[in-house]
Write an enzyme that holds these catalytic residues in place. Structure first.
Site, PDB file in Angstrom:
ATOM      1  CG  ASN A   1      -4.098  -4.282   3.746  1.00  0.00           C
ATOM      2  OD1 ASN A   1      -3.566  -4.340   2.652  1.00  0.00           O
ATOM      3  ND2 ASN A   1      -3.392  -4.184   4.866  1.00  0.00           N
TER       4      ASN A   1
ATOM      5  NE  ARG B   1      -2.128  -1.342   3.487  1.00  0.00           N
ATOM      6  CZ  ARG B   1      -2.349  -0.826   4.687  1.00  0.00           C
ATOM      7  NH1 ARG B   1      -3.335   0.007   4.895  1.00  0.00           N
ATOM      8  NH2 ARG B   1      -1.565  -1.136   5.703  1.00  0.00           N
TER       9      ARG B   1
END
Length: 110
Positions: A57, A39
């Site tokens: 996520n 990320r």
């Protein structure tokens, strides 16, 4: 929304979209992509391209990437998500193109 759509009634294909047209890209990244800096890496690439959005996520192990900005920049982000240079191991990236919703600022990790 597809990159190009054909009139099923036998007409001419739809015009090719402009590379600077603002779009929304939603990409679901499958593989070993959680807990490896994916990320953060995605956020850095998106900001380099001038995109806004998020990398999230999901409970099933995927990362959902939502990016808005010029079509060309979103395509470049998608190419980077599919490259072998990502953290972790990407096995599949599923994409959806749509109209931008707006209201996003910056690029965040969730």
């Amino acid at each position: 929304m597809a990159d190009t759509e054909t009139d099923r009634g036998g007409g001419a294909p739809a015009p090719t979209p402009e590379p600077d047209e603002t779009v929304r890209l939603t990409a679901w990244v499958h593989g070993a992509v959680q807990g490896v800096g994916f990320r953060w890496w995605t956020r850095a690439r998106a900001l380099e391209l001038g995109l806004v959005g998020s990398a999230n996520n999901l409970r099933d192990g995927r990362v959902e990437v939502v990016a808005e900005g010029p079509r060309d920049a979103c395509r470049r982000l998608l190419d980077r998500l599919r490259s072998p240079d990502t953290p972790g191991v990407v096995t599949t990236v599923v994409e959806r193109w749509s109209e931008p919703r707006g209201g996003l600022t910056g690029f965040v990790e969730r």
